[in-house]
Design a protein around this motif. Sequence first.
Motif, PDB file in Angstrom:
ATOM      1  N   GLU A  14       1.338   1.185  -0.560  1.00 55.73           N
ATOM      2  CA  GLU A  14       1.648   2.435  -1.258  1.00 55.73           C
ATOM      3  C   GLU A  14       0.822   2.562  -2.537  1.00 55.73           C
ATOM      4  O   GLU A  14       0.320   3.638  -2.866  1.00 55.73           O
ATOM      5  N   HIS A  15       0.672   1.452  -3.263  1.00 55.48           N
ATOM      6  CA  HIS A  15      -0.163   1.476  -4.468  1.00 55.48           C
ATOM      7  C   HIS A  15      -1.617   1.770  -4.127  1.00 55.48           C
ATOM      8  O   HIS A  15      -2.294   2.522  -4.824  1.00 55.48           O
ATOM      9  N   LEU A  16      -2.083   1.146  -3.052  1.00 55.81           N
ATOM     10  CA  LEU A  16      -3.483   1.348  -2.671  1.00 55.81           C
ATOM     11  C   LEU A  16      -3.766   2.803  -2.333  1.00 55.81           C
ATOM     12  O   LEU A  16      -4.867   3.306  -2.610  1.00 55.81           O
ATOM     13  N   LEU A  17      -2.806   3.490  -1.742  1.00 55.90           N
ATOM     14  CA  LEU A  17      -2.997   4.901  -1.429  1.00 55.90           C
ATOM     15  C   LEU A  17      -3.262   5.722  -2.684  1.00 55.90           C
ATOM     16  O   LEU A  17      -3.899   6.774  -2.622  1.00 55.90           O
ATOM     17  N   VAL A  18      -2.780   5.221  -3.831  1.00 61.57           N
ATOM     18  CA  VAL A  18      -3.039   5.884  -5.112  1.00 61.57           C
ATOM     19  C   VAL A  18      -4.372   5.436  -5.695  1.00 61.57           C
ATOM     20  O   VAL A  18      -5.222   6.249  -6.078  1.00 61.57           O
ATOM     21  N   TYR A  19      -4.598   4.124  -5.737  1.00 64.25           N
ATOM     22  CA  TYR A  19      -5.735   3.588  -6.469  1.00 64.25           C
ATOM     23  C   TYR A  19      -7.066   3.661  -5.718  1.00 64.25           C
ATOM     24  O   TYR A  19      -8.117   3.377  -6.299  1.00 64.25           O
ATOM     25  N   ILE A  20      -7.042   4.023  -4.436  1.00 68.64           N
ATOM     26  CA  ILE A  20      -8.319   4.217  -3.743  1.00 68.64           C
ATOM     27  C   ILE A  20      -8.801   5.663  -3.879  1.00 68.64           C
ATOM     28  O   ILE A  20      -9.817   6.036  -3.287  1.00 68.64           O
ATOM     29  N   GLN A  21      -8.084   6.445  -4.672  1.00 70.74           N
ATOM     30  CA  GLN A  21      -8.483   7.827  -4.939  1.00 70.74           C
ATOM     31  C   GLN A  21      -9.144   7.910  -6.316  1.00 70.74           C
ATOM     32  O   GLN A  21      -9.078   6.990  -7.129  1.00 70.74           O
ATOM     33  N   LYS A  22      -9.791   9.030  -6.572  1.00 73.71           N
ATOM     34  CA  LYS A  22     -10.364   9.289  -7.899  1.00 73.71           C
ATOM     35  C   LYS A  22      -9.235   9.421  -8.909  1.00 73.71           C
ATOM     36  O   LYS A  22      -8.153   9.904  -8.553  1.00 73.71           O
ATOM     37  N   PRO A  23      -9.407   9.023 -10.164  1.00 70.30           N
ATOM     38  CA  PRO A  23     -10.637   8.465 -10.753  1.00 70.30           C
ATOM     39  C   PRO A  23     -10.748   6.946 -10.622  1.00 70.30           C
ATOM     40  O   PRO A  23     -11.726   6.356 -11.028  1.00 70.30           O
ATOM     41  N   TYR A  24      -9.726   6.287 -10.087  1.00 69.74           N
ATOM     42  CA  TYR A  24      -9.699   4.827 -10.076  1.00 69.74           C
ATOM     43  C   TYR A  24     -10.815   4.222  -9.225  1.00 69.74           C
ATOM     44  O   TYR A  24     -11.438   3.234  -9.602  1.00 69.74           O
ATOM     45  N   LYS A  58       7.462  -1.494 -10.995  1.00 73.39           N
ATOM     46  CA  LYS A  58       7.102  -1.029 -12.337  1.00 73.39           C
ATOM     47  C   LYS A  58       5.716  -0.400 -12.331  1.00 73.39           C
ATOM     48  O   LYS A  58       5.473   0.603 -13.008  1.00 73.39           O
ATOM     49  N   LEU A  59       4.814  -0.962 -11.555  1.00 75.62           N
ATOM     50  CA  LEU A  59       3.476  -0.363 -11.412  1.00 75.62           C
ATOM     51  C   LEU A  59       3.600   1.021 -10.788  1.00 75.62           C
ATOM     52  O   LEU A  59       2.893   1.949 -11.155  1.00 75.62           O
ATOM     53  N   LYS A  60       4.502   1.158  -9.838  1.00 77.01           N
ATOM     54  CA  LYS A  60       4.730   2.444  -9.174  1.00 77.01           C
ATOM     55  C   LYS A  60       5.214   3.486 -10.165  1.00 77.01           C
ATOM     56  O   LYS A  60       4.887   4.680 -10.058  1.00 77.01           O
ATOM     57  N   GLN A  61       5.995   3.054 -11.161  1.00 78.99           N
ATOM     58  CA  GLN A  61       6.551   3.973 -12.143  1.00 78.99           C
ATOM     59  C   GLN A  61       5.615   4.247 -13.314  1.00 78.99           C
ATOM     60  O   GLN A  61       5.880   5.101 -14.150  1.00 78.99           O
ATOM     61  N   ALA A  62       4.495   3.511 -13.356  1.00 76.72           N
ATOM     62  CA  ALA A  62       3.566   3.657 -14.472  1.00 76.72           C
ATOM     63  C   ALA A  62       2.992   5.061 -14.490  1.00 76.72           C
ATOM     64  O   ALA A  62       2.952   5.765 -13.480  1.00 76.72           O
TER      65      ALA A  62
END
Length: 307
Positions: free
Chosen positions: A157-167, A299-303
């Motif tokens: 689930e985190h990767l689905l966020v962080y493989i997108q821009k701007p990360y 907690k990372l998810k809530q960041a």
Amino acid sequence: MKLNYYLLWVEDDDSWFETTSELFKETIIDYGFSPVIERKVSLNEVVEEIVASNLKKYDILLIDFNLKDSKSGDSIIDFLRDKDVYTDIVFYSSDKSLILESVSKHQFEGVYHSDRKEIEDKFEKVFKTTIKKIEEINSMRGLIVGETSELDALIEEHLLVYIQKPYIDSFDCDKFLKTEIFDSSQKRLENLKTSYSEKGISEVFKSFDAIKKWKLLRAILKKNLDKDQYITEFLDANKEYNDEVIDIRNKFAHAQVIVLENGREVLKSQFGDDHFEFGENEFKRIREKLILHRESLLKLKQAKSFS
């Protein structure tokens, strides 16, 4: 039961509940579980909960035998048993003789009793009986495999966020894929290259194993430390994830339970003659580590980087 330990507590004294619940939380945490204490102030509320869920999620019930403006303690036991609710129950009262008389009269089973002054000690004793089966090696294997699968899903689930821009802009996807994925299998290499060139990393990361997904998440986050102040803290908390989650899960999932000459159960590796011995202390440490890693991922998810 999973890593969360659910306690339903029926108590109408606010002050006593607040102070004593902290002691119970400490007991549950000391044994490597995450406490979830839900409070009711009347037995009528318990009846409503039974109608809604039959109390299926709770591991133990703690009930004041002499609640004000409520049904008597023995009447609620009759109701619970009539509804086939057999969760362990601890009744407590300033006058324990009332509970003893009721238990004797109605021949209740699975009911414990305690004086208010002794409730902390009684709770710990009953709590230990409810987690006894969890300490059995096959039960622990099921708990660990199930819980680590959920952690795998959180990483994805985190990767689905962080493989997108701007990360993803500051991360070298080509280098990571070549080192960790492409070179490991020529046939798989060609398939992944094709998918990556056509659809990008969003298409191929789902085929990674748990270790590769973990490495990819950490590698991207290291290039995005400025995006959220929690990322650095997460990387430090998560650095032993492979040893404390993935490796443990693999040991339990890919091993056979054997009994040694002294009667001790151990896990025997499928490869070679190695075996891994786990007892109460080891299980406790495993649960504690699983809870810590789950909390850091949540907690990372809530960041704010997710907002």
